[in-house]
Write a protein that holds these residues in place. Structure first.
Motif, PDB file in Angstrom:
ATOM      1  N   LEU A 443       0.831  -1.209   0.000  1.00  0.00           N
ATOM      2  CA  LEU A 443       0.000   0.000   0.000  1.00  0.00           C
ATOM      3  C   LEU A 443       0.866   1.259   0.000  1.00  0.00           C
ATOM      4  O   LEU A 443       0.513   2.284  -0.615  1.00  0.00           O
ATOM      5  CB  LEU A 443      -0.938  -0.001   1.217  1.00  0.00           C
ATOM      6  N   ILE A 444       1.998   1.211   0.695  1.00  0.00           N
ATOM      7  CA  ILE A 444       2.924   2.363   0.687  1.00  0.00           C
ATOM      8  C   ILE A 444       3.445   2.602  -0.734  1.00  0.00           C
ATOM      9  O   ILE A 444       3.544   3.748  -1.205  1.00  0.00           O
ATOM     10  CB  ILE A 444       4.071   2.122   1.686  1.00  0.00           C
ATOM     11  N   GLU A 445       3.758   1.525  -1.414  1.00  0.00           N
ATOM     12  CA  GLU A 445       4.268   1.624  -2.790  1.00  0.00           C
ATOM     13  C   GLU A 445       3.229   2.302  -3.695  1.00  0.00           C
ATOM     14  O   GLU A 445       3.564   3.167  -4.520  1.00  0.00           O
ATOM     15  CB  GLU A 445       4.606   0.230  -3.302  1.00  0.00           C
ATOM     16  N   LYS A 446       1.959   1.938  -3.507  1.00  0.00           N
ATOM     17  CA  LYS A 446       0.914   2.517  -4.340  1.00  0.00           C
ATOM     18  C   LYS A 446       0.650   3.990  -4.001  1.00  0.00           C
ATOM     19  O   LYS A 446       0.126   4.734  -4.827  1.00  0.00           O
ATOM     20  CB  LYS A 446      -0.383   1.730  -4.166  1.00  0.00           C
ATOM     21  N   SER A 447       1.014   4.408  -2.769  1.00  0.00           N
ATOM     22  CA  SER A 447       0.694   5.774  -2.331  1.00  0.00           C
ATOM     23  C   SER A 447       1.848   6.744  -2.536  1.00  0.00           C
ATOM     24  O   SER A 447       1.731   7.933  -2.180  1.00  0.00           O
ATOM     25  CB  SER A 447       0.309   5.745  -0.839  1.00  0.00           C
ATOM     26  N   GLN A 448       2.960   6.268  -3.072  1.00  0.00           N
ATOM     27  CA  GLN A 448       4.130   7.139  -3.221  1.00  0.00           C
ATOM     28  C   GLN A 448       3.845   8.317  -4.154  1.00  0.00           C
ATOM     29  O   GLN A 448       4.262   9.451  -3.892  1.00  0.00           O
ATOM     30  CB  GLN A 448       5.316   6.328  -3.759  1.00  0.00           C
ATOM     31  N   LYS A 449       3.120   8.073  -5.237  1.00  0.00           N
ATOM     32  CA  LYS A 449       2.841   9.136  -6.210  1.00  0.00           C
ATOM     33  C   LYS A 449       1.998  10.231  -5.577  1.00  0.00           C
ATOM     34  O   LYS A 449       2.251  11.423  -5.757  1.00  0.00           O
ATOM     35  CB  LYS A 449       2.122   8.546  -7.416  1.00  0.00           C
ATOM     36  N   LEU A 450       0.939   9.805  -4.779  1.00  0.00           N
ATOM     37  CA  LEU A 450       0.076  10.779  -4.116  1.00  0.00           C
ATOM     38  C   LEU A 450       0.872  11.568  -3.090  1.00  0.00           C
ATOM     39  O   LEU A 450       0.704  12.789  -2.937  1.00  0.00           O
ATOM     40  CB  LEU A 450      -1.097  10.060  -3.460  1.00  0.00           C
ATOM     41  N   ALA A 451       1.781  10.917  -2.352  1.00  0.00           N
ATOM     42  CA  ALA A 451       2.562  11.588  -1.317  1.00  0.00           C
ATOM     43  C   ALA A 451       3.554  12.571  -1.922  1.00  0.00           C
ATOM     44  O   ALA A 451       3.820  13.643  -1.360  1.00  0.00           O
ATOM     45  CB  ALA A 451       3.287  10.552  -0.455  1.00  0.00           C
ATOM     46  N   SER A 452       4.132  12.216  -3.092  1.00  0.00           N
ATOM     47  CA  SER A 452       5.142  13.075  -3.715  1.00  0.00           C
ATOM     48  C   SER A 452       4.562  14.407  -4.161  1.00  0.00           C
ATOM     49  O   SER A 452       5.276  15.410  -4.250  1.00  0.00           O
ATOM     50  CB  SER A 452       5.791  12.345  -4.885  1.00  0.00           C
ATOM     51  N   LYS A 453       3.257  14.447  -4.425  1.00  0.00           N
ATOM     52  CA  LYS A 453       2.642  15.717  -4.843  1.00  0.00           C
ATOM     53  C   LYS A 453       2.719  16.753  -3.722  1.00  0.00           C
ATOM     54  O   LYS A 453       2.745  17.956  -3.989  1.00  0.00           O
ATOM     55  CB  LYS A 453       1.183  15.472  -5.218  1.00  0.00           C
ATOM     56  N   LYS A 454       2.747  16.296  -2.441  1.00  0.00           N
ATOM     57  CA  LYS A 454       2.862  17.234  -1.322  1.00  0.00           C
ATOM     58  C   LYS A 454       4.241  17.151  -0.675  1.00  0.00           C
ATOM     59  O   LYS A 454       4.442  17.663   0.432  1.00  0.00           O
ATOM     60  CB  LYS A 454       1.792  16.919  -0.253  1.00  0.00           C
ATOM     61  N   GLN A 455       5.142  16.473  -1.405  1.00  0.00           N
ATOM     62  CA  GLN A 455       6.522  16.348  -0.917  1.00  0.00           C
ATOM     63  C   GLN A 455       6.533  15.683   0.478  1.00  0.00           C
ATOM     64  O   GLN A 455       7.276  16.072   1.366  1.00  0.00           O
ATOM     65  CB  GLN A 455       7.208  17.715  -0.862  1.00  0.00           C
ATOM     66  N   VAL A 479      -6.370   0.288   5.789  1.00  0.00           N
ATOM     67  CA  VAL A 479      -5.029   0.867   5.900  1.00  0.00           C
ATOM     68  C   VAL A 479      -4.825   1.937   4.825  1.00  0.00           C
ATOM     69  O   VAL A 479      -4.237   2.995   5.068  1.00  0.00           O
ATOM     70  CB  VAL A 479      -3.958  -0.240   5.805  1.00  0.00           C
ATOM     71  N   GLN A 480      -5.356   1.690   3.593  1.00  0.00           N
ATOM     72  CA  GLN A 480      -5.241   2.661   2.513  1.00  0.00           C
ATOM     73  C   GLN A 480      -5.950   3.961   2.888  1.00  0.00           C
ATOM     74  O   GLN A 480      -5.448   5.059   2.597  1.00  0.00           O
ATOM     75  CB  GLN A 480      -5.845   2.080   1.235  1.00  0.00           C
ATOM     76  N   ASN A 481      -7.114   3.843   3.555  1.00  0.00           N
ATOM     77  CA  ASN A 481      -7.821   5.054   3.986  1.00  0.00           C
ATOM     78  C   ASN A 481      -6.995   5.835   5.005  1.00  0.00           C
ATOM     79  O   ASN A 481      -6.967   7.073   4.987  1.00  0.00           O
ATOM     80  CB  ASN A 481      -9.163   4.685   4.576  1.00  0.00           C
ATOM     81  N   PHE A 482      -6.327   5.119   5.956  1.00  0.00           N
ATOM     82  CA  PHE A 482      -5.468   5.796   6.927  1.00  0.00           C
ATOM     83  C   PHE A 482      -4.329   6.528   6.219  1.00  0.00           C
ATOM     84  O   PHE A 482      -4.002   7.682   6.561  1.00  0.00           O
ATOM     85  CB  PHE A 482      -4.885   4.777   7.922  1.00  0.00           C
ATOM     86  N   ILE A 483      -3.695   5.862   5.223  1.00  0.00           N
ATOM     87  CA  ILE A 483      -2.563   6.476   4.508  1.00  0.00           C
ATOM     88  C   ILE A 483      -3.031   7.701   3.718  1.00  0.00           C
ATOM     89  O   ILE A 483      -2.410   8.780   3.769  1.00  0.00           O
ATOM     90  CB  ILE A 483      -1.900   5.451   3.576  1.00  0.00           C
ATOM     91  N   ALA A 484      -4.173   7.537   3.002  1.00  0.00           N
ATOM     92  CA  ALA A 484      -4.694   8.664   2.202  1.00  0.00           C
ATOM     93  C   ALA A 484      -5.075   9.824   3.109  1.00  0.00           C
ATOM     94  O   ALA A 484      -4.832  11.010   2.767  1.00  0.00           O
ATOM     95  CB  ALA A 484      -5.904   8.201   1.405  1.00  0.00           C
ATOM     96  N   ASN A 485      -5.649   9.530   4.275  1.00  0.00           N
ATOM     97  CA  ASN A 485      -6.044  10.582   5.222  1.00  0.00           C
ATOM     98  C   ASN A 485      -4.808  11.298   5.756  1.00  0.00           C
ATOM     99  O   ASN A 485      -4.803  12.539   5.906  1.00  0.00           O
ATOM    100  CB  ASN A 485      -6.863   9.958   6.354  1.00  0.00           C
TER     101      ASN A 485
END
Length: 585
Positions: A443-455, A479-485
């Motif tokens: 899930l962290i791997e999938k969220s890297q792109k979203l996280a990089s937009k806010k550095q 867990v994905q909802n926690f990461i996205a939040n």
């Protein structure tokens, strides 16, 4: 114990009845006991006579044997017997004599019967060998009997029956010698047989002076006019050749003395009976009143709807059965009231839930309307612009915007449908065994792109043990909802930290982000649909507002402990779930 209680009244009444009963019993006893004793003694005399009659009929005794057998019968049965001939003389009358031997060896008999009174016998002091002088008249075939007129013993005058007026004028016989032997009565003989007040007197009264007697069925009471003693006499008519009748005499004095003593003791006896009876009645009434008091106290508690105490049932009597019934009543009332309270509480809860549902429905409609209104407005504006030819240039750009808004609406609808399935139980967990750390890393791997937009950088520390048992797809969504939040609300240029640890028999997942703290009043509300701490509802991201609500339902279906808390630099979300060995079943 209250003075007006039924216990006091019962105590007074029972004590009064007891004393009255005992008093009546004593009075009846005093008045009837002498009669009862008299009848009993008469029956006893009848039985003794039957026994004597059998002995008398079987053997024809001579005078010596008659005296011996009658005396033996009298001593054995404590009774005096008189066999009366047709001349009204007593055949077996005891002869009291003194035998005197003179210097020539001649033996004389001195008759004492009908001469000595009981007082004379008691005052007589004579022994064998004493010197004796007797004056009287000699009689009998051999002149060996002498009627007593005067007697000296050891030169002391012990009896003088000569009238002083005729003294010196009488020509009396005189014998002198020593006392060879003597037969004089003892005290018992004096009561029954010696002197004027003997059984012989009773015989004389029966035949010649019945006016002084109260004769019933040939029995009567004979009174000694000198001593006042009373005797019971029963006459049996025989009518054979020698014996006209047989008299039986027994002493009644003991029962008279006992009755007299009882009469004098009567006041003290009644007082003692009253005291003893009152004490007995007190303890008896206390044994009855104590359970009655418990029943009264239990009834008062029932009135106050207090069902915590039950009566102790010691006996299977009326009070015991009443106690059982009161216990059953208390039990049934307690259960009925408890059921009524539970129904009332459930009704209150249902009403609260209905109000909450109504509030949630309105809030849901308001939130959905808001979340639908914005993308629909964008779609409408761009569509109308394209229709009017205003947006003729770069149509693909505006078409892409419209497509994004449609995707937003689609995601919102999908989240709403998913949340509805979870809340209504329409969804069944697909339980399987998997490694939790591996899922988080994916899930962290999938969220890297979203996280990089806010550095924002994502860091993960996994526990050595991570084998769990659950619905992989649903837990991945949580867990994905926690990461996205965390990414959505985290400060730009910060780090989001993810961590798994083992606490006793559970695996704990935590996710930290750096951001402004959530107000304490809103910490428990973040799990509510469409809730945002920002009351202006300015969207800072593309979320539907249902992510944490969906996460809450997933975690609760997995029986997880979960929560949120503020830290020094941000917010931490966490949940705990059982390891594989304690899996959900």
């Amino acid at each position: 114990m209250r003075s007006s209680s039924v216990v006091i009244r019962l105590f007074v009444v029972t004590t009064f009845i007891f004393v009255v009963f005992v008093t009546i019993a004593f009075v009846i006893q005093l008045r009837s006991f002498e009669t009862y004793y008299y009848d009993l003694k008469i029956k006893d005399i009848d039985a003794q006579y039957e026994s004597f009659e059998m002995l008398y009929d079987e053997a024809k005794w001579n005078q010596t044997l008659l005296d011996q057998n009658v005396q033996y019968f009298e001593n054995k049965n404590n009774v005096k017997v008189a066999l009366v001939d047709y001349h009204y003389g007593i055949i077996n009358e005891q002869k009291y004599k003194i035998f005197v031997m003179d210097t020539n060896g001649q033996v004389y008999e001195v008759e004492l019967n009908e001469v000595f009174t009981p007082e004379d016998y008691l005052s007589l002091s004579v022994n064998r060998g004493d010197e004796i002088d007797v004056y009287g008249y000699l009689w009998g075939d051999d002149l060996s009997n002498i009627s007593l007129m005067q007697m000296k013993i050891n030169d002391v005058m012990v009896f003088d029956g000569i009238d002083p007026k005729v003294r010196g004028k009488l020509s009396l016989d005189h014998i002198s010698g020593t006392v060879l032997s003597l037969r004089i009565p003892d005290e018992d003989d004096l009561i029954y047989g010696a002197g004027k007040n003997s059984l012989a007197t009773a015989v004389d009264k029966y035949y010649f002076n019945q006016g002084d007697l109260n004769i019933t069925d040939n029995s009567f009471i004979f009174s000694d006019y000198e001593t006042g003693r009373e005797y019971i006499v029963k006459v049996f008519n025989v009518g054979d050749a020698t014996v006209k009748s047989i008299f039986f005499m027994t002493d009644q004095q003991p029962i008279i003395e006992a009755t007299t003593a009882l009469k004098s003791f009567y006041p003290a006896l009644i007082t003692g009976v009253f005291i003893v009876g009152a004490v007995m009645m007190f303890f008896l009434i206390f044994s009855i009143s104590n359970p009655l008091y418990d029943i009264e106290r239990k009834a008062e508690k029932l009135v106050q709807l207090d069902f915590t105490e039950y009566l102790e049932v010691k006996h299977n009597d009326e009070i015991g059965r009443l106690s059982k019934s009161l216990n059953h009543l208390s039990y049934n009332l307690e259960n009925s009231l408890k059921a009524l309270n539970e129904a009332n509480e459930k009704l209150v809860e249902d009403m609260a839930k209905d109000r909450e549902v109504e509030h949630m429905r309105k809030e849901f409609i308001r939130n959905v309307s808001h979340d639908f209104k914005t993308p629909l407005g964008v779609i409408r504006a761009f569509t109308e612009g394209m229709e009017d030819g205003v947006l003729e240039e770069d149509l693909s750009y505006y078409a892409g915007i419209i497509l994004d808004e449609v995707e937003t609406l689609e995601a919102l609808v999908n989240d709403m449908l998913e949340l509805s399935k979870l809340q209504t139980g329409a969804y069944t967990l697909d339980i399987e065994e998997f490694h939790f750390n591996t899922m988080v890393e994916g899930l962290i791997e999938k969220s890297q792109k979203l996280a990089s937009k806010k550095q924002i950088s994502l860091a993960f520390t996994g526990a050595a043990y991570d084998l769990v048992y659950g619905d992989y797809r649903k837990l991945s969504r949580a867990v994905q909802n926690f990461i996205a939040n965390a990414i959505q609300y985290g400060d730009a240029g910060t780090e989001v930290t993810l961590m798994t640890t083992v606490i006793e028999r559970r695996i704990r997942f935590e996710i930290y982000n750096h951001c402004a703290p959530i107000p304490e009043a809103y910490l428990e509300k973040v799990w509510v649909k469409f809730f945002r701490a920002d009351e202006s509802r300015t969207k800072s991201g593309s979320g539907s507002g249902l992510g944490l609500a969906i996460t809450k339902e997933i975690l609760e279906q997995h029986q997880c402990k979960y929560g949120v808390a503020n830290t020094e630099s941000g917010v931490v979300f966490y949940f705990e779930m059982d390891k594989y060995v304690n899996h959900i079943v």
